[in-house]
Scaffold this motif. Sequence first.
Motif, PDB file in Angstrom:
ATOM      1  N   MET A  77      63.221  47.797-123.942  1.00 15.98           N
ATOM      2  CA  MET A  77      62.719  48.661-122.872  1.00 15.98           C
ATOM      3  C   MET A  77      61.202  48.625-122.784  1.00 15.98           C
ATOM      4  N   GLU A  78      60.551  47.626-123.369  1.00 17.53           N
ATOM      5  CA  GLU A  78      59.099  47.616-123.398  1.00 17.53           C
ATOM      6  C   GLU A  78      58.487  47.270-122.047  1.00 17.53           C
ATOM      7  N   LYS A  79      59.258  46.680-121.123  1.00 15.49           N
ATOM      8  CA  LYS A  79      58.773  46.442-119.774  1.00 15.49           C
ATOM      9  C   LYS A  79      59.200  47.626-118.925  1.00 15.49           C
ATOM     10  N   ILE A  80      58.410  48.682-118.985  1.00 18.07           N
ATOM     11  CA  ILE A  80      58.764  49.899-118.270  1.00 18.07           C
ATOM     12  C   ILE A  80      57.678  50.235-117.265  1.00 18.07           C
ATOM     13  N   HIS A  81      58.022  51.122-116.357  1.00 14.33           N
ATOM     14  CA  HIS A  81      57.126  51.487-115.262  1.00 14.33           C
ATOM     15  C   HIS A  81      55.878  52.193-115.789  1.00 14.33           C
ATOM     16  N   LYS A  82      54.785  52.008-115.063  1.00  9.48           N
ATOM     17  CA  LYS A  82      53.508  52.610-115.440  1.00  9.48           C
ATOM     18  C   LYS A  82      53.606  54.136-115.523  1.00  9.48           C
ATOM     19  N   ILE A  83      54.401  54.731-114.646  1.00 13.47           N
ATOM     20  CA  ILE A  83      54.562  56.188-114.665  1.00 13.47           C
ATOM     21  C   ILE A  83      55.222  56.627-115.973  1.00 13.47           C
ATOM     22  N   GLN A  84      56.213  55.858-116.420  1.00 15.50           N
ATOM     23  CA  GLN A  84      56.888  56.188-117.674  1.00 15.50           C
ATOM     24  C   GLN A  84      55.940  56.032-118.862  1.00 15.50           C
TER      25      GLN A  84
ATOM     26  N   LEU B   2      52.942  67.533-117.647  1.00 18.90           N
ATOM     27  CA  LEU B   2      53.443  66.215-118.026  1.00 18.90           C
ATOM     28  C   LEU B   2      53.253  65.190-116.915  1.00 18.90           C
ATOM     29  N   LYS B   3      53.165  65.645-115.673  1.00 18.38           N
ATOM     30  CA  LYS B   3      52.996  64.729-114.539  1.00 18.38           C
ATOM     31  C   LYS B   3      51.682  63.960-114.676  1.00 18.38           C
ATOM     32  N   PRO B   4      51.712  62.648-114.447  1.00 19.12           N
ATOM     33  CA  PRO B   4      50.486  61.841-114.539  1.00 19.12           C
ATOM     34  C   PRO B   4      49.382  62.321-113.603  1.00 19.12           C
ATOM     35  N   ASN B   5      49.763  62.801-112.411  1.00 18.39           N
ATOM     36  CA  ASN B   5      48.773  63.409-111.520  1.00 18.39           C
ATOM     37  C   ASN B   5      49.459  64.457-110.650  1.00 18.39           C
ATOM     38  N   GLU B   6      48.698  65.438-110.215  1.00 18.92           N
ATOM     39  CA  GLU B   6      49.255  66.585-109.500  1.00 18.92           C
ATOM     40  C   GLU B   6      49.821  66.216-108.140  1.00 18.92           C
ATOM     41  N   ASP B   7      49.321  65.139-107.528  1.00 15.84           N
ATOM     42  CA  ASP B   7      49.744  64.765-106.182  1.00 15.84           C
ATOM     43  C   ASP B   7      51.057  63.980-106.157  1.00 15.84           C
ATOM     44  N   MET B   8      51.566  63.601-107.305  1.00 15.07           N
ATOM     45  CA  MET B   8      52.798  62.812-107.344  1.00 15.07           C
ATOM     46  C   MET B   8      53.982  63.649-106.863  1.00 15.07           C
TER      47      MET B   8
ATOM     48  N   ASN C 200      57.527  65.266-106.678  1.00 17.47           N
ATOM     49  CA  ASN C 200      58.408  65.695-107.764  1.00 17.47           C
ATOM     50  C   ASN C 200      59.614  64.774-107.930  1.00 17.47           C
ATOM     51  N   ASN C 201      60.201  64.328-106.821  1.00 17.61           N
ATOM     52  CA  ASN C 201      61.384  63.468-106.892  1.00 17.61           C
ATOM     53  C   ASN C 201      61.079  62.168-107.635  1.00 17.61           C
ATOM     54  N   LYS C 202      59.926  61.611-107.340  1.00 20.75           N
ATOM     55  CA  LYS C 202      59.514  60.362-107.985  1.00 20.75           C
ATOM     56  C   LYS C 202      59.289  60.583-109.476  1.00 20.75           C
ATOM     57  N   PHE C 203      58.618  61.687-109.802  1.00 17.51           N
ATOM     58  CA  PHE C 203      58.335  61.990-111.200  1.00 17.51           C
ATOM     59  C   PHE C 203      59.625  62.269-111.971  1.00 17.51           C
ATOM     60  N   VAL C 204      60.519  63.058-111.387  1.00 20.07           N
ATOM     61  CA  VAL C 204      61.784  63.408-112.046  1.00 20.07           C
ATOM     62  C   VAL C 204      62.625  62.163-112.301  1.00 20.07           C
ATOM     63  N   PHE C 205      62.602  61.219-111.369  1.00 20.64           N
ATOM     64  CA  PHE C 205      63.352  59.973-111.546  1.00 20.64           C
ATOM     65  C   PHE C 205      62.917  59.260-112.829  1.00 20.64           C
ATOM     66  N   HIS C 206      61.610  59.111-113.010  1.00 23.55           N
ATOM     67  CA  HIS C 206      61.097  58.405-114.188  1.00 23.55           C
ATOM     68  C   HIS C 206      61.261  59.237-115.463  1.00 23.55           C
ATOM     69  N   LEU C 207      61.123  60.549-115.348  1.00 19.33           N
ATOM     70  CA  LEU C 207      61.322  61.423-116.501  1.00 19.33           C
ATOM     71  C   LEU C 207      62.762  61.331-117.000  1.00 19.33           C
ATOM     72  N   ASN C 208      63.714  61.335-116.079  1.00 19.34           N
ATOM     73  CA  ASN C 208      65.127  61.247-116.460  1.00 19.34           C
ATOM     74  C   ASN C 208      65.472  59.899-117.092  1.00 19.34           C
ATOM     75  N   LYS C 209      64.791  58.851-116.655  1.00 17.81           N
ATOM     76  CA  LYS C 209      64.998  57.536-117.268  1.00 17.81           C
ATOM     77  C   LYS C 209      64.668  57.589-118.763  1.00 17.81           C
ATOM     78  N   LEU C 210      63.584  58.259-119.088  1.00 14.74           N
ATOM     79  CA  LEU C 210      63.157  58.372-120.484  1.00 14.74           C
ATOM     80  C   LEU C 210      64.070  59.302-121.279  1.00 14.74           C
ATOM     81  N   ILE C 211      64.553  60.355-120.633  1.00  8.71           N
ATOM     82  CA  ILE C 211      65.496  61.268-121.287  1.00  8.71           C
ATOM     83  C   ILE C 211      66.813  60.544-121.570  1.00  8.71           C
ATOM     84  N   ASP C 212      67.307  59.790-120.578  1.00 10.95           N
ATOM     85  CA  ASP C 212      68.561  59.045-120.744  1.00 10.95           C
ATOM     86  C   ASP C 212      68.450  57.986-121.838  1.00 10.95           C
ATOM     87  N   ALA C 213      67.240  57.460-122.027  1.00 17.66           N
ATOM     88  CA  ALA C 213      67.020  56.444-123.066  1.00 17.66           C
ATOM     89  C   ALA C 213      66.876  57.063-124.451  1.00 17.66           C
TER      90      ALA C 213
END
Length: 234
Positions: A1-8, A26-32, A34-47
């Motif tokens: 999983m070392e090739k992961i998205h910059k947000i992750q 935890l969000k990389p920036n305030e303007d991101m 939420n749906n986009k951030f939650v998607f990447h956060l859940n990827k890390l939780i699932d892993a």
Amino acid sequence: MEKIHKIQLSILRNLLLSDGITFTKLKPNEDMENNKFVFHLNKLIDAGLINKESDLYFLTDIGKEFAGRIDTDELKFVKQAKLSAWCCSIRKLGKKKEILIGTRKKQPFYGCQGFIAGKINYGEKVLHAAKRELYEETGLKGEPKLVQIRHYLTHKEGKLVGDKFMFLCLFENPVGEISLNYEVELEWVFLDDIFKYIKKPFGSIEEFNEIINLVINYTGAISFIEKIEAADDF
């Protein structure tokens, strides 16, 4: 999983530099979004890298090990040196000694000659790795002794192309029959004939001679050596 998205990577870095953090921080920036951030956060939780306790997010034990390889300034994974067990097998036939030599039939270093070697797996003990590699590559069994740790930094055309630690292990009189191996051609060679047989050693012939003398005269002491080398055949 070392090739992961910059947000992750950013999420992991933020957790690495905290002892529990809220969703908002935890969000990389305030303007991101939420749906986009939650998607990447859940990827890390699932892993299995992140878990949530109450309103705070934490790295799991697996996540700590994984995120520990991130360069927090450049936001990328730091390359790690490779760890390998190097298996030198010697047997006695009467008053003479034979050494098991392998001729590599696989890139890189195709056609090079030397000892059997293989990667040390994560969490694996060095001597266990040596025993496993010897059996997997040759079909032979024996009890290894650690002779030397060798650190190689390999360059080609001025660029670092290899960084590895080789744990040189000695097997005296291993037992069994040599098995067929399509990646390496194996042959027992009399010690007196070794330098007639070796045409293309890994590294220089001087280094090969150094290693032969090291294992032949092994007294039980473990040594360490570090080398910077050029590799035309890499």
